[in-house]
Design a protein around this motif. Structure first.
Motif, PDB file in Angstrom:
ATOM      1  N   VAL A   6       0.872  -1.165   0.000  1.00 59.34           N
ATOM      2  CA  VAL A   6       0.000   0.000   0.000  1.00 59.34           C
ATOM      3  C   VAL A   6       0.913   1.220   0.000  1.00 59.34           C
ATOM      4  O   VAL A   6       1.613   1.471   0.977  1.00 59.34           O
ATOM      5  CB  VAL A   6      -0.939   0.024   1.222  1.00 59.34           C
ATOM      6  CG1 VAL A   6      -1.812   1.279   1.197  1.00 59.34           C
ATOM      7  CG2 VAL A   6      -1.788  -1.244   1.280  1.00 59.34           C
ATOM      8  N   MET A   8       1.246   4.817   0.507  1.00 59.45           N
ATOM      9  CA  MET A   8       0.390   5.728   1.259  1.00 59.45           C
ATOM     10  C   MET A   8       1.011   7.113   1.388  1.00 59.45           C
ATOM     11  O   MET A   8       2.207   7.293   1.234  1.00 59.45           O
ATOM     12  CB  MET A   8       0.112   5.159   2.653  1.00 59.45           C
ATOM     13  CG  MET A   8       1.352   5.045   3.523  1.00 59.45           C
ATOM     14  SD  MET A   8       1.018   4.629   5.254  1.00 59.45           S
ATOM     15  CE  MET A   8       0.598   6.235   5.927  1.00 59.45           C
ATOM     16  N   ALA A  33      -6.451   3.421  -5.813  1.00 58.19           N
ATOM     17  CA  ALA A  33      -7.553   3.415  -4.840  1.00 58.19           C
ATOM     18  C   ALA A  33      -8.627   4.446  -5.166  1.00 58.19           C
ATOM     19  O   ALA A  33      -9.793   4.236  -4.831  1.00 58.19           O
ATOM     20  CB  ALA A  33      -7.022   3.632  -3.429  1.00 58.19           C
ATOM     21  N   ASP A  34      -8.253   5.541  -5.802  1.00 58.54           N
ATOM     22  CA  ASP A  34      -9.257   6.552  -6.144  1.00 58.54           C
ATOM     23  C   ASP A  34     -10.363   5.968  -7.023  1.00 58.54           C
ATOM     24  O   ASP A  34     -11.492   6.437  -6.985  1.00 58.54           O
ATOM     25  CB  ASP A  34      -8.613   7.743  -6.860  1.00 58.54           C
ATOM     26  CG  ASP A  34      -7.831   8.646  -5.914  1.00 58.54           C
ATOM     27  OD1 ASP A  34      -8.023   8.540  -4.683  1.00 58.54           O
ATOM     28  OD2 ASP A  34      -7.016   9.442  -6.411  1.00 58.54           O
ATOM     29  N   HIS A  37     -13.456   4.779  -5.056  1.00 57.26           N
ATOM     30  CA  HIS A  37     -14.338   5.726  -4.364  1.00 57.26           C
ATOM     31  C   HIS A  37     -15.712   5.771  -5.020  1.00 57.26           C
ATOM     32  O   HIS A  37     -15.808   5.842  -6.255  1.00 57.26           O
ATOM     33  CB  HIS A  37     -13.769   7.155  -4.406  1.00 57.26           C
ATOM     34  CG  HIS A  37     -12.839   7.493  -3.312  1.00 57.26           C
ATOM     35  ND1 HIS A  37     -13.198   7.468  -1.985  1.00 57.26           N
ATOM     36  CD2 HIS A  37     -11.544   7.904  -3.338  1.00 57.26           C
ATOM     37  CE1 HIS A  37     -12.178   7.844  -1.252  1.00 57.26           C
ATOM     38  NE2 HIS A  37     -11.154   8.095  -2.046  1.00 57.26           N
ATOM     39  N   ARG A  56     -15.197   7.004   4.565  1.00 55.46           N
ATOM     40  CA  ARG A  56     -14.052   6.180   4.175  1.00 55.46           C
ATOM     41  C   ARG A  56     -14.218   4.687   4.447  1.00 55.46           C
ATOM     42  O   ARG A  56     -13.632   3.865   3.744  1.00 55.46           O
ATOM     43  CB  ARG A  56     -12.787   6.673   4.883  1.00 55.46           C
ATOM     44  CG  ARG A  56     -12.272   7.990   4.362  1.00 55.46           C
ATOM     45  CD  ARG A  56     -10.944   8.338   5.039  1.00 55.46           C
ATOM     46  NE  ARG A  56     -10.365   9.551   4.505  1.00 55.46           N
ATOM     47  CZ  ARG A  56     -10.398  10.722   5.135  1.00 55.46           C
ATOM     48  NH1 ARG A  56     -10.987  10.839   6.321  1.00 55.46           N
ATOM     49  NH2 ARG A  56      -9.829  11.769   4.588  1.00 55.46           N
ATOM     50  N   TRP A  59     -15.169   2.373   1.506  1.00 54.00           N
ATOM     51  CA  TRP A  59     -14.092   2.441   0.518  1.00 54.00           C
ATOM     52  C   TRP A  59     -12.903   1.595   0.968  1.00 54.00           C
ATOM     53  O   TRP A  59     -12.371   0.793   0.192  1.00 54.00           O
ATOM     54  CB  TRP A  59     -13.713   3.913   0.326  1.00 54.00           C
ATOM     55  CG  TRP A  59     -12.497   4.203  -0.478  1.00 54.00           C
ATOM     56  CD1 TRP A  59     -12.319   3.991  -1.818  1.00 54.00           C
ATOM     57  CD2 TRP A  59     -11.288   4.799  -0.006  1.00 54.00           C
ATOM     58  NE1 TRP A  59     -11.074   4.427  -2.204  1.00 54.00           N
ATOM     59  CE2 TRP A  59     -10.427   4.927  -1.102  1.00 54.00           C
ATOM     60  CE3 TRP A  59     -10.864   5.256   1.239  1.00 54.00           C
ATOM     61  CZ2 TRP A  59      -9.143   5.477  -0.994  1.00 54.00           C
ATOM     62  CZ3 TRP A  59      -9.603   5.808   1.351  1.00 54.00           C
ATOM     63  CH2 TRP A  59      -8.756   5.910   0.241  1.00 54.00           C
ATOM     64  N   LEU A  60     -12.500   1.739   2.225  1.00 52.98           N
ATOM     65  CA  LEU A  60     -11.378   0.962   2.754  1.00 52.98           C
ATOM     66  C   LEU A  60     -11.691  -0.532   2.741  1.00 52.98           C
ATOM     67  O   LEU A  60     -10.829  -1.346   2.402  1.00 52.98           O
ATOM     68  CB  LEU A  60     -11.027   1.432   4.165  1.00 52.98           C
ATOM     69  CG  LEU A  60     -10.421   2.835   4.252  1.00 52.98           C
ATOM     70  CD1 LEU A  60     -10.491   3.353   5.683  1.00 52.98           C
ATOM     71  CD2 LEU A  60      -8.988   2.846   3.732  1.00 52.98           C
ATOM     72  N   LEU A  63     -11.205  -1.834  -0.717  1.00 55.25           N
ATOM     73  CA  LEU A  63      -9.781  -1.996  -1.031  1.00 55.25           C
ATOM     74  C   LEU A  63      -9.232  -3.258  -0.373  1.00 55.25           C
ATOM     75  O   LEU A  63      -8.485  -4.028  -0.997  1.00 55.25           O
ATOM     76  CB  LEU A  63      -8.981  -0.778  -0.553  1.00 55.25           C
ATOM     77  CG  LEU A  63      -9.326   0.570  -1.188  1.00 55.25           C
ATOM     78  CD1 LEU A  63      -8.543   1.682  -0.509  1.00 55.25           C
ATOM     79  CD2 LEU A  63      -9.068   0.549  -2.677  1.00 55.25           C
ATOM     80  N   CYS A  81      -3.199   4.317  -1.666  1.00 53.96           N
ATOM     81  CA  CYS A  81      -4.247   4.661  -0.699  1.00 53.96           C
ATOM     82  C   CYS A  81      -3.653   5.634   0.300  1.00 53.96           C
ATOM     83  O   CYS A  81      -2.568   5.389   0.826  1.00 53.96           O
ATOM     84  CB  CYS A  81      -4.760   3.416   0.022  1.00 53.96           C
ATOM     85  SG  CYS A  81      -6.054   3.761   1.239  1.00 53.96           S
ATOM     86  N   LEU A  92      -7.293  -2.185   6.143  1.00 49.53           N
ATOM     87  CA  LEU A  92      -6.633  -2.682   4.935  1.00 49.53           C
ATOM     88  C   LEU A  92      -5.918  -4.010   5.178  1.00 49.53           C
ATOM     89  O   LEU A  92      -5.858  -4.857   4.285  1.00 49.53           O
ATOM     90  CB  LEU A  92      -5.652  -1.640   4.398  1.00 49.53           C
ATOM     91  CG  LEU A  92      -6.288  -0.366   3.850  1.00 49.53           C
ATOM     92  CD1 LEU A  92      -5.221   0.671   3.547  1.00 49.53           C
ATOM     93  CD2 LEU A  92      -7.133  -0.660   2.622  1.00 49.53           C
TER      94      LEU A  92
END
Length: 174
Positions: A6, A8, A33-34, A37, A56, A59-60, A63, A81, A92
């Motif tokens: 990831v 970040m 990751a976008d 969304h 979030r 979304w998380l 992922l 992310c 995650l």
């Protein structure tokens, strides 16, 4: 055993550039990751409103499920992310850890000064995240804790150097 990197950091830190470089070098599956969304999150950020934890969580979880699906197939991944909080990183990690078998979720934190990142954001075109939200991300960011699997990379370095450092940590020998 699989590895899931990831990449970040706050918006404008270079996550996509570094993640794509890691994926290219390793041959691992890449995701931005976008793209996960929901439109409501994108609209909210585009209007200059920071996301909340409640925005979030789904979304998380999406992922995490994506990484776990690939782990279950024996595939390594690289994903971007922001992963600003420890609790987000815990989400995650959870699905991959639940598989057992030594699968690894490792974080490559692109870290740098607010001034450098703000300068980068000024030149960025075509992204829904406005520069006005940078400070809210910086305020939310929790650094990797000593017990978290990860590496902190100084984003003032050349992108190729960041990719080299990340690969050396997450995929030695590649």
């Amino acid at each position: 055993m699989t590895t899931h990197v990831v990449v970040m950091g706050v918006s404008g830190s270079g996550k996509t550039t570094v993640a794509e470089g890691i994926a290219e070098r390793t041959g691992w599956i890449f995701a931005e990751a976008d793209k996960f969304h929901p439109q409501a999150n994108i609209d909210k950020m585009a209007s200059g409103t920071p996301l909340t934890d409640e925005d979030r969580w789904p979304w998380l979880r999406d992922l995490a499920a994506w990484m776990a699906e690939h782990a279950a197939r024996g595939e390594d991944t690289v994903i971007t992310c922001s992963a600003l909080k420890r609790s987000y990183r815990d989400v995650l990690r959870a699905d991959v850890a639940a598989l057992g078998g030594g699968h690894r979720v490792v974080f490559a934190h692109l870290h740098g000064s607010a001034e450098l990142i703000a300068d980068r954001l000024k030149g960025r075109k075509g992204h829904f995240m406005p520069a006005s939200l940078l400070q809210s991300q910086i305020d939310t960011l929790e650094e990797l804790a000593p017990d978290e699997d990860g590496v902190v990379l100084d984003l003032s370095a050349d992108p190729q150097q960041l990719i080299d450092e990340a690969v050396a940590d997450v995929a030695p020998g590649r």
